[in-house]
Design a protein around this motif. Structure first.
Motif, PDB file in Angstrom:
ATOM      1  N   ALA A 104       6.200  -3.671  -0.542  1.00 49.84           N
ATOM      2  CA  ALA A 104       6.146  -5.295  -0.789  1.00 49.84           C
ATOM      3  C   ALA A 104       5.042  -5.964   0.053  1.00 49.84           C
ATOM      4  O   ALA A 104       4.323  -7.000  -0.297  1.00 49.84           O
ATOM      5  CB  ALA A 104       7.417  -5.644   0.129  1.00 49.84           C
ATOM      6  N   LEU A 107       2.029  -6.059  -2.243  1.00 47.82           N
ATOM      7  CA  LEU A 107       1.981  -6.969  -3.162  1.00 47.82           C
ATOM      8  C   LEU A 107       1.637  -8.319  -2.729  1.00 47.82           C
ATOM      9  O   LEU A 107       0.743  -9.284  -3.272  1.00 47.82           O
ATOM     10  CB  LEU A 107       3.455  -7.125  -4.138  1.00 47.82           C
ATOM     11  N   ALA A 110      -2.100  -8.445  -1.974  1.00 52.83           N
ATOM     12  CA  ALA A 110      -2.774  -8.890  -3.329  1.00 52.83           C
ATOM     13  C   ALA A 110      -2.642 -10.316  -3.632  1.00 52.83           C
ATOM     14  O   ALA A 110      -3.705 -10.833  -3.951  1.00 52.83           O
ATOM     15  CB  ALA A 110      -2.331  -7.820  -4.290  1.00 52.83           C
ATOM     16  N   ALA A 216      -3.804  -1.752  -0.062  1.00 53.63           N
ATOM     17  CA  ALA A 216      -2.759  -2.023  -1.018  1.00 53.63           C
ATOM     18  C   ALA A 216      -2.127  -0.886  -1.663  1.00 53.63           C
ATOM     19  O   ALA A 216      -1.225  -0.462  -1.440  1.00 53.63           O
ATOM     20  CB  ALA A 216      -2.902  -3.258  -1.766  1.00 53.63           C
ATOM     21  N   ALA A 220       0.811   1.373  -0.446  1.00 53.89           N
ATOM     22  CA  ALA A 220       2.058   1.730  -1.351  1.00 53.89           C
ATOM     23  C   ALA A 220       2.212   3.043  -1.687  1.00 53.89           C
ATOM     24  O   ALA A 220       3.588   3.334  -2.097  1.00 53.89           O
ATOM     25  CB  ALA A 220       1.694   0.612  -2.491  1.00 53.89           C
TER      26      ALA A 220
END
Length: 253
Positions: A104, A107, A110, A216, A220
């Motif tokens: 999360a 995202l 980004a 990111a 992730a």
């Protein structure tokens, strides 16, 4: 015999559809688009230090956001504030230290990059000299992300790599600002490289788009420690490459 006076016809003015006349906010809506010298095709406006990520991956999304914000009268300051808020939320999710929080946070980071680009484009359109506040906002959000990642990796000794990455980022910003000031005093040399090659060369210097993408993806797929390892390794190599290139250009006649 008196004639009836001629009826006056309404005069219709054919005014061209100019943005300054019909839609004052249309100029702001096109903040990230411009037209080349020949006027043949539009091209996307990006920052002078943007790499491949900011130019070709998140750039189209930022252009759409900037047009949407410009049509609705949303200012660049509001868009940049939203970018900072999303970076703060990403840091909060990163601090959870679990896989769902890391995904999360990636995202949200980004999305923060897209809004940051859109805000910077709107600000450059309004005033080219006002791009510095966006840089400060980007750095504040990035440092918050570093802190969130380190907090989520409690017990693994991630705070020292986080501090090292923050120090490296601050030193690079200070050196870049000093170099930009000295270059502004001189006449800049035009670049002969094509757009794609120039953006690829900028990507090697690890600009904000590449840093956010690196954070990111690594967060992730892994966790905080590989994030800081990659940032320190690539950032150090990029700093050495940038410093060597600038020294070579300063020594050249």
């Amino acid at each position: 015999m008196d004639q009836a006076p001629a009826r006056e016809r309404p005069v219709t003015l054919n005014v061209p559809d100019h943005p300054a006349i019909t839609r004052p906010d249309r100029e702001a809506a096109d903040a990230v688009d411009t037209v080349d010298v020949e006027g043949a095709r539009p091209r996307r406006r990006t920052g002078p230090g943007d790499g491949l990520v900011a130019s070709y991956l998140t750039g189209p999304c930022a252009a759409a956001v900037a047009r949407w914000a410009g049509v609705r009268g949303i200012t660049a300051r509001a868009v940049s504030a939203a970018s900072l808020a999303l970076a703060g939320l990403a840091a909060v999710w990163f601090s959870a230290g679990v896989r769902g929080g890391l995904v999360a946070g990636a995202l949200l980071l980004a999305a923060s990059l897209v809004l940051g680009q859109a805000g910077a484009g709107l600000r450059r359109r309004a005033s080219p000299s006002a791009a510095r506040p966006d840089t400060v906002i980007d750095r504040a959000g990035e440092l918050a992300v570093y802190a969130g990642l380190a907090a989520g990796a409690a017990g693994s000794g991630a705070w020292w790599p986080a501090v090292g990455a923050a120090v490296l980022l601050s030193v690079r910003d200070a050196v870049s600002a000093a170099y930009a000031a000295s270059r502004h005093a001189r006449r800049p040399r035009p670049s002969r490289r094509g757009g794609l090659v120039r953006r690829a060369a900028e990507s090697l210097r690890l600009p904000v788009g590449e840093r956010y993408a690196l954070i990111a993806l690594t967060a992730a797929l892994a966790d905080a420690r590989p994030v800081f390892t990659a940032l320190l390794a690539w950032g150090s190599a990029a700093a050495a490459l940038t410093l060597g290139g600038r020294v070579a250009r300063s020594l050249s006649p």
